[in-house]
Design an enzyme around this catalytic site. Structure first.
Site, PDB file in Angstrom:
ATOM      1  N   GLU A 125     -28.721 -27.020 -56.159  1.00  0.00           N
ATOM      2  CA  GLU A 125     -28.448 -28.191 -56.561  1.00  0.00           C
ATOM      3  C   GLU A 125     -28.396 -27.830 -58.296  1.00  0.00           C
ATOM      4  O   GLU A 125     -29.279 -27.333 -58.521  1.00  0.00           O
ATOM      5  CB  GLU A 125     -29.431 -29.350 -56.461  1.00  0.00           C
ATOM      6  CG  GLU A 125     -29.315 -29.967 -55.099  1.00  0.00           C
ATOM      7  CD  GLU A 125     -30.346 -31.123 -54.972  1.00  0.00           C
ATOM      8  OE1 GLU A 125     -30.628 -31.779 -55.847  1.00  0.00           O
ATOM      9  OE2 GLU A 125     -30.791 -31.439 -53.938  1.00  0.00           O
ATOM     10  N   GLU A 161     -36.893 -29.735 -52.386  1.00  0.00           N
ATOM     11  CA  GLU A 161     -37.753 -30.275 -53.347  1.00  0.00           C
ATOM     12  C   GLU A 161     -39.190 -30.956 -52.920  1.00  0.00           C
ATOM     13  O   GLU A 161     -39.295 -32.166 -52.937  1.00  0.00           O
ATOM     14  CB  GLU A 161     -37.025 -31.093 -54.188  1.00  0.00           C
ATOM     15  CG  GLU A 161     -35.788 -30.606 -54.771  1.00  0.00           C
ATOM     16  CD  GLU A 161     -35.024 -31.665 -55.661  1.00  0.00           C
ATOM     17  OE1 GLU A 161     -35.282 -32.866 -55.550  1.00  0.00           O
ATOM     18  OE2 GLU A 161     -34.057 -31.214 -56.260  1.00  0.00           O
TER      19      GLU A 161
END
Length: 474
Positions: free
Chosen positions: A377, A176
């Protein structure tokens, strides 16, 4: 430990492909603890947590859920669920305390033991090299806005890969980068807590550059291993068909999704995003794009919710549909707002929209070069407590994961090359600026005693894995 999988044998109504990887994910700072043990140095999160007002209740990851000492118990839990893969992150300051120079063999030995335990249990290790815990000495020298940090990251990646790459074959470089750059350096919500839009754009670029340099360094060591990054993507919708709202959606999609996907997969930055950010002096060197866009073998997708945005004037709002909306004032408009769309929300206040995951996956399939995709995720945060008999009921999490897995199944049915799913998270843990107030785990952790109790969702997920797919809808 006995298996959590039941003994039923009904075939799944929504089967997944043979060889599909079923996993769960964690991150080092959120679970390991042992912050001052084994030669580990301080990270930006250690510093951030000690800054008054930055983390709810002043909590920190010094102990977290003590995975450093309890990893064998946790691997046994993974085995009882039937996980075929486990995504974890390696703590840079545990392996290289200052972020440069000498490495800490005691820290690296911890990950050797973890990998050995996983392989003995028949679970494939999927390490991530950077999940936000930058060594504090590198931040003291300027952090990710400094180009040198990208080179230090590649050096660290090469060292870890040299130690583990003979047994670990799937590697994620950065997790991320949007969060690391914009929450860390623009909004100040995450470590290191800076509020400098220009610095955040440089951080985003250098995270991508560090990814490319790390891929080069690791691939030179073991060409047969597989390398990629994990990006957090959102479906982005305008609140209405008004031109202002449509343009707001373009801007947010540009900064949230295309700013990372286009350099990684197309070798260029989106021209409209460069125009939007020109006033901050963002002019990344063209030569870096050849490094950033080195061919990768896999792409991780982290997905939680949808962004619904408006470009018309109004009160700026932190809403259920926007987990991370405080960067909106600097995206090139004074009136970009994140607005609720009326969907149910998780305990984090994030709107639940599994259709957005389907849209993200099919968009990648249509608009970018084809490569193996993995959901690295996906999950829901709530705040459950055990019942009197010790069970932990979390029907909301089961419904969330079920719906998103069905979206994955729909995407696979249309040809999307999705090869695995890692739910977030294996264990309840330190949830960054939220401290210990939100729980994402399949396994409940009593933070006072560190006792682990599988939730109903763990048993449900174990059954999905055993069946190789989803049951029929109730």
């Amino acid at each position: 430990m006995t298996s959590l999988q039941d003994d039923t044998s009904a075939a799944p109504a929504a089967p997944f492909p043979t060889g599909f990887r079923w996993g769960a994910a964690t991150a080092a700072y959120q679970i390991e603890g042992a912050a001052g043990e084994g030669g580990r140095g301080p990270s930006i999160w250690d510093t951030f947590c000690r800054t008054p007002g930055k983390v709810l209740n002043g909590e920190n990851g010094d102990v977290a859920v003590d995975h450093y000492h309890r990893f064998r118990e946790d691997v046994a839990l993974m085995s009882s669920l039937g996980l075929t893969a486990y995504r974890f992150s390696i703590s840079w300051p545990r392996v290289q305390p200052t972020g440069a120079g000498s490495f800490n063999s005691e820290g690296l030995d911890f990950y050797r033991r973890l990998v050995d335990a996983l392989l003995e249990a028949g679970i494939e290790p999927w390490p991530t090299l950077y999940h936000w815990d930058l060594p504090q000495p590198l931040e003291d020298k300027g952090g990710w806005p400094e180009r040198e940090t990208a080179h230090r990251f590649a050096e660290y990646a090469a060292h870890v890969h040299a130690a583990l790459g003979d047994r670990v074959h799937h590697w994620t470089t950065v997790n991320e980068p949007w969060c690391a750059a914009f929450l860390g350096y623009a909004s100040g919500e995450h470590a290191p807590g800076r509020r400098d839009p220009s610095a955040s754009l440089l951080a985003a670029h250098h995270l991508l550059l560090g990814h490319g340099l790390a891929v080069d360094a690791m691939r030179a060591e073991t060409p047969g291993n597989r390398f990629g990054a994990a990006v957090n993507l959102y479906a982005v919708s305008p609140a209405t068909d008004a031109p202002e709202d449509v343009d707001a959606a373009r801007r947010i999609d540009g900064l949230q999704n295309r700013l990372f996907l286009d350099p990684l997969l197309l070798g260029r930055y989106p021209e409209d995003v460069l125009a939007d950010t020109e006033r901050y002096g963002f002019a990344p060197p063209d030569a870096d794009l050849a490094v950033i866009s080195r061919p990768i073998d896999q792409l991780g997708i982290n997905y939680y919710s949808r962004h619904t945005v408006a470009g018309t004037p109004g009160e700026a709002t932190q809403t259920a549909s926007s987990p991370f909306s405080t960067y909106s004032p600097w995206v090139g408009s004074d009136h970009v707002r994140f607005v609720p769309a009326g969907r149910p929300v998780t305990g984090m206040g994030w709107e639940i929209d599994e259709r957005g995951l389907y849209e993200v996956l099919t968009r990648l399939y249509r608009e970018y070069p084809s490569l193996p995709l993995y959901i690295t995720e996906n999950g829901a945060g709530y705040d459950e407590t055990p019942d009197g008999d010790g069970t932990v009921q979390d029907a909301g999490r089961i419904a969330y994961i079920d719906a998103h897995l069905r979206a994955c199944h729909d995407a696979i049915s249309e040809g999307v090359p999705l090869h695995g799913y890692f739910t977030w998270s294996l264990l309840d843990n330190f949830e960054w600026a939220w401290g210990y107030s939100k729980r994402f785990g399949l396994v409940h952790v009593d933070y006072a005693t560190q006792r682990r109790v599988p939730k109903d969702s763990a048993r449900w997920y174990a059954d999905v894995i055993r069946r190789g797919g989803l049951p029929g809808r109730a």
